[in-house]
Design a protein around this motif. Structure first.
Motif, PDB file in Angstrom:
ATOM      1  N   GLY A   1       0.877  -1.234   0.110  1.00  0.00           N
ATOM      2  CA  GLY A   1      -0.003   0.006   0.007  1.00  0.00           C
ATOM      3  C   GLY A   1       0.841   1.149   0.058  1.00  0.00           C
ATOM      4  N   ALA A   2       1.939   1.234   0.828  1.00  0.00           N
ATOM      5  CA  ALA A   2       2.861   2.459   0.673  1.00  0.00           C
ATOM      6  C   ALA A   2       3.600   2.658  -0.520  1.00  0.00           C
ATOM      7  N   ILE A  50       3.063   2.807  -3.390  1.00  0.00           N
ATOM      8  CA  ILE A  50       2.423   3.549  -4.644  1.00  0.00           C
ATOM      9  C   ILE A  50       2.166   5.147  -4.237  1.00  0.00           C
ATOM     10  N   GLU A  51       2.714   5.499  -2.961  1.00  0.00           N
ATOM     11  CA  GLU A  51       2.246   6.815  -2.360  1.00  0.00           C
ATOM     12  C   GLU A  51       3.729   7.473  -1.727  1.00  0.00           C
ATOM     13  N   GLY A  98      -6.402   8.276   4.208  1.00  0.00           N
ATOM     14  CA  GLY A  98      -5.591   9.492   4.133  1.00  0.00           C
ATOM     15  C   GLY A  98      -4.183   9.358   3.538  1.00  0.00           C
ATOM     16  N   PRO A  99      -3.635  10.489   3.200  1.00  0.00           N
ATOM     17  CA  PRO A  99      -2.266  10.437   2.333  1.00  0.00           C
ATOM     18  C   PRO A  99      -1.185   9.910   3.379  1.00  0.00           C
ATOM     19  N   PRO A 101      -3.888  -1.784  -4.185  1.00  0.00           N
ATOM     20  CA  PRO A 101      -3.809  -0.732  -3.292  1.00  0.00           C
ATOM     21  C   PRO A 101      -4.304   0.441  -4.181  1.00  0.00           C
ATOM     22  N   ILE A 102      -4.873   1.499  -3.374  1.00  0.00           N
ATOM     23  CA  ILE A 102      -5.283   2.695  -3.949  1.00  0.00           C
ATOM     24  C   ILE A 102      -4.555   3.712  -2.901  1.00  0.00           C
ATOM     25  N   ARG A 103      -4.660   5.135  -3.618  1.00  0.00           N
ATOM     26  CA  ARG A 103      -4.314   6.097  -2.879  1.00  0.00           C
ATOM     27  C   ARG A 103      -4.923   6.492  -1.602  1.00  0.00           C
ATOM     28  N   GLN A 104      -4.225   6.761  -0.632  1.00  0.00           N
ATOM     29  CA  GLN A 104      -4.897   7.102   0.620  1.00  0.00           C
ATOM     30  C   GLN A 104      -5.388   5.679   1.431  1.00  0.00           C
ATOM     31  N   GLY A 105      -4.937   4.498   0.970  1.00  0.00           N
ATOM     32  CA  GLY A 105      -5.435   3.337   1.464  1.00  0.00           C
ATOM     33  C   GLY A 105      -4.577   2.269   2.200  1.00  0.00           C
ATOM     34  N   ALA A 106      -3.302   2.967   2.432  1.00  0.00           N
ATOM     35  CA  ALA A 106      -2.261   2.415   3.151  1.00  0.00           C
ATOM     36  C   ALA A 106      -2.746   1.341   4.277  1.00  0.00           C
ATOM     37  N   THR A 138      -5.304  -1.325   2.896  1.00  0.00           N
ATOM     38  CA  THR A 138      -4.578  -2.552   2.337  1.00  0.00           C
ATOM     39  C   THR A 138      -4.049  -3.294   3.481  1.00  0.00           C
TER      40      THR A 138
END
Lengths: 199, 199
Positions: free
Chosen positions: A138-139, A141-142, B69-70, B118-123, B126
């Motif tokens: 998850g991390a 990609i950010e 969240g980011p 995984p998606i953004r803000q989704g750590a 996931t």
């Protein structure tokens, strides 16, 4: 590179330190030993570690406690030990540590074979190790500024067979020095979001 | 069968209740609605639920909160929300619930597609969803009396697209009624330790 190894005084961590010692500047942190002391379950302790260690190029975590015990007797409180220690401890290292990494730096966490191969009394360990692997994916990609994150999933290490071998019937062990090479793949390689299995 | 659906008043949960309502006795529990009220983060609340509901043949959990969240701004404290609510909440339901299940009963938990995608803000999501899947695989090999445990991993459900759709660019949604069928596979089938992906 300047590499911070949290858990660098443990069985696996000291092998990781040896892997990098000849060609990088390695700093170690541990609960009671090492260049710095840190309690990974304590936000201010982890913040203090990074402030004291300064900017680094790689963060490696080879530490964290789990709860082992029969599922039929397990309580949520016992289960929470692994969530607060190995899981949230490693996540905290990554969340705080990202700001102390130089551009194109890396974070390498540690899960374990039980994530994929459950054992008796190991429900907490399977959960936490799977969770650490999920976090890394998850991390990845950010993370900004070219920062990468990977996780090493070792089988039981040969040096721990006396203490834990009976939990792993028929599992092939690996010497800590072999497992340590996977951390080099993560730190010096270009991949991110990877689970490096050493089985 | 007597089936307890915790989260049975939510979007997904109410579709699960409809799936079973014609041919089983279904009891629902929710935070504020349903036949029983329960706070899955509270040990005594979950114990009280099972004592009041009595012995059941199947426990289904379709509930639990996460932190979105980011990653660059995420704190360990925020991250712990998902660990304490969706993860430890569902684990608590399983750990306490195992004693209230009849012989050959089943537990079915809920993860989500973000475990694998995984998606953004989704750590946090996931991590928690991967952890729930890990728990199910770890617990499956230890549950006594023929009790089984599985997990359903739904994609974003059609009924939630208005609220969450923008987090899932290009993801195919599934109607809650289709996702609900996977819970029937778990409850009436014979498998254990399975992740039923509805994507």
């Amino acid at each position: 590179m300047k590499i911070l190894v949290i858990g660098g005084t443990g069985t696996l961590g000291s092998a990781v330190v040896r892997e990098f010692a000849d060609d990088h500047e390695v700093i170690t942190a541990g609960k009671t030993h090492g260049d710095f002391q840190v309690d990974i379950t304590d936000e201010s302790s982890v913040r203090a570690l990074f402030k004291n260690a300064g900017k680094v190029d790689a963060i490696i975590a080879t530490t964290g406690s789990l709860h082992f015990g029969p599922l039929t007797e397990m309580t949520a409180e016992q289960f929470n030990i692994g969530l607060q220690d190995k899981l949230l401890g490693q996540v905290r290292i990554a969340l705080i540590g990202q700001s102390f990494l130089n551009e194109r730096g890396s974070i390498t966490l540690t899960s374990g074979i039980i994530a994929d191969e459950p054992i008796r009394q190991g429900a907490n360990a399977t959960t936490v190790n799977a969770a650490v692997e999920g976090f890394v994916q998850g991390a990845a990609i950010e993370l900004p500024r070219g920062i990468r994150i990977n996780v090493v999933s070792p089988t039981v290490v040969e040096e721990s067979l006396k203490a834990y071998g009976s939990f792993f019937p028929g599992f092939e062990a690996a010497p800590a020095a072999r497992v340590a090479k996977a951390y080099r793949r993560s730190v010096e390689g270009a991949q991110t979001g990877r689970v490096y299995k050493v089985w």
